[in-house]
Write an enzyme that holds these catalytic residues in place. Structure first.
Site, PDB file in Angstrom:
ATOM      1  N   SER A 287      22.403 -27.724 -26.328  1.00 51.42           N
ATOM      2  CA  SER A 287      22.277 -27.914 -27.803  1.00 51.42           C
ATOM      3  C   SER A 287      23.166 -29.263 -27.798  1.00 51.42           C
ATOM      4  CB  SER A 287      22.857 -26.807 -28.759  1.00 51.42           C
ATOM      5  OG  SER A 287      22.569 -27.196 -29.896  1.00 51.42           O
ATOM      6  N   ASP A 350      11.572 -24.729 -30.842  1.00 49.35           N
ATOM      7  CA  ASP A 350      13.281 -25.034 -31.100  1.00 49.35           C
ATOM      8  C   ASP A 350      13.239 -26.241 -32.034  1.00 49.35           C
ATOM      9  OD1 ASP A 350      15.768 -25.446 -31.239  1.00 49.35           O
ATOM     10  OD2 ASP A 350      16.128 -24.976 -29.160  1.00 49.35           O
ATOM     11  N   HIS A 401      16.466 -20.836 -29.792  1.00 45.52           N
ATOM     12  CA  HIS A 401      17.555 -21.842 -29.408  1.00 45.52           C
ATOM     13  C   HIS A 401      18.538 -21.105 -28.485  1.00 45.52           C
ATOM     14  CE1 HIS A 401      19.560 -25.627 -29.831  1.00 45.52           C
ATOM     15  NE2 HIS A 401      20.544 -25.116 -30.142  1.00 45.52           N
TER      16      HIS A 401
END
Length: 472
Positions: A287, A350, A401
């Site tokens: 991320s 995502d 995610h």
């Protein structure tokens, strides 16, 4: 970018969802396989795999051997890692290793994913703890405490901290302070023979705290200017990521240096210590952490730290899990010129991987794929080769995610079906959201209503990032 995008709690961790029920594990979407101009591979599955061993190099067992289906052998698959490590690190842009996915590359993705997971498992989010916002473990015990199968394979040499340079009240009412975001490690002597080189690893966790979220929302391009001798104004990156990478504790006389200064100093030290050896620099991030990993990779290469007179260039590779776009076309081209290799592991469902630049990105910068449009230099663009997963759980939307889910799905059986492109992502997600809005049966009404609420937050984050301020 954000680990807690699907929840209102700022203390959300992706590892809170590891204990899915059997029913939840059967609610993941289908999977597919395709290739485009960026060498994209789409891998899908209809069933969520049980937790995999902490390392793909662990001894095989009856419970784990069934997780990985037989794959077609890529050319490098018949050779040991020590012989093909440069290809695995992307020296040939993972040619013939992505489609089909090479078992050795599969192992290495999983291994670096597990090393990265320690950056979450070690992070202390207990406000009452003396180690709040720091690592719960010492450098010598972090990997062992995090369940790494071969904790002696790497030695952690330094912890890395980042300071969000932002303070917006009433959302963020505490002074900016450095937060532990990952670590630097180097492969030990006994693992060098197996790896084929001395490997320097840097890991970066994703967003967990509110100030990190706010830094992510500074969605504007700004010149990186990391090389003082050649600023390169055409190379632009997202301002929030750059701020997190370059900001330090300026208010304190004895405050920590910036994340950048800490990293460059330690990597330089390790390169000098192991001078003359075959080496690699591997950066793994999830991320927001993948953005920092790409910035560091570019920084190292731009400064020429990986080039030594009379020695081979040390390859710099990024394994990006669920990473957003980082910079513009100029950033991408410069990374390619410098030889920075990026393997992006993404999930088509995502939304974080679609940001920033959800509308104006690499897919909209050229007319008919031939003529560059005037605003192309201002469009966000992904860097590197993409390996794409496709999974979705209507009862646990945050899994799209989740780092652990990403690692599990890399090890699921593969099937070759129609591709899911970014263009139909919006309609696909809206259809699933609509289905959740109209549940069948009162027994599932509450559960589906909660799922629909989470889906609404997810959709808002995709269409308008600034609506995040209403989520807290």
């Amino acid at each position: 970018m954000a680990t807690n995008v699907f929840t209102q709690s700022p203390n959300y961790s992706p590892f809170l969802n590891r204990d899915h029920t059997p029913q939840q594990k059967h609610n993941l979407g289908h999977l597919s396989l395709s290739e485009n101009t960026s060498k994209k591979l789409v891998i899908s599955s209809s069933v969520m795999a049980p937790p995999i061993p902490s390392s793909p190099l662990a001894p095989p067992s009856s419970s784990s051997s069934s997780l990985v289906a037989p794959l077609s052998r890529a050319p490098a698959s018949n050779l040991p890692l020590s012989r093909v490590w440069r290809e695995i690190q992307g020296s040939k842009n993972w040619e013939n290793l992505i489609d089909p996915l090479s078992p050795i590359l599969q192992q290495e993705i999983t291994r670096y994913g597990n090393l990265l997971s320690a950056s979450y498992k070690g992070f202390d989010l207990n406000p009452n703890s003396k180690r709040y916002l720091n690592c719960k473990y010492g450098k010598k015990s972090l990997l062992k405490e995090s369940g790494i199968h071969d904790p002696d394979g790497y030695q952690v040499t330094k912890y890395i901290y980042a300071t969000p340079d932002i303070n917006i009240k009433p959302i963020q009412n505490e002074p900016n302070r450095a937060r532990w975001i990952g670590y630097v490690a180097v492969s030990s002597d006994h693992s060098v023979k197996r790896l084929g080189r001395r490997d320097i690893v840097v890991t970066f966790r994703g967003t967990v705290t509110n100030p990190e979220w706010l830094s992510n929302l500074m969605s504007s391009l700004t010149p990186a200017r990391l090389d003082p001798n050649n600023p390169r104004p055409d190379v632009k990156v997202e301002s929030g990521f750059l701020s997190l990478y370059t900001s330090g504790e300026r208010e304190s006389k004895f405050g920590l240096e910036s994340c950048r200064e800490q990293l460059l100093s330690e990597i330089s030290r390790l390169l000098n210590k192991h001078k003359g050896e075959e080496m690699s620099i591997t950066l793994a991030g999830h991320s927001m952490g993948s953005s920092l990993a790409q910035l560091l990779a570019y920084d190292i290469a731009e400064l020429g730290m990986n080039k030594r007179r009379g020695e081979k260039t040390v390859p710099v590779t990024v394994f990006s899990f669920a990473g957003p776009r980082v910079g513009n076309l100029g950033f991408k081209k410069r990374c390619e010129e410098l030889g920075v290799k990026v393997l992006r592991i993404t999930n088509v469902n995502d939304p974080i991987t679609k940001l920033p630049g959800f509308l104006f990105n690499e897919n909209f910068r050229a007319l008919g794929g031939v003529y560059e449009l005037p605003w192309s230099c201002s469009c966000y663009t992904h860097v590197g080769v993409e390996l794409t997963l496709d999974f979705f759980d209507v009862q646990n939307i945050s899994c799209v995610h989740d780092l652990e889910t990403y690692i599990n799905l890399v090890n699921l059986p593969r099937s070759s079906k129609s591709a899911v492109t970014e263009d139909n992502f919006r309609s696909k997600f809206l259809n699933k959201t609509s289905e959740m809005m109209f549940p069948k049966g009162q027994r599932r009404a509450l559960r589906l209503r909660n799922a629909a609420t989470k889906a609404a937050y997810l959709l808002c984050s995709v269409s308008n990032q600034m609506l995040y301020y209403n989520i807290f």
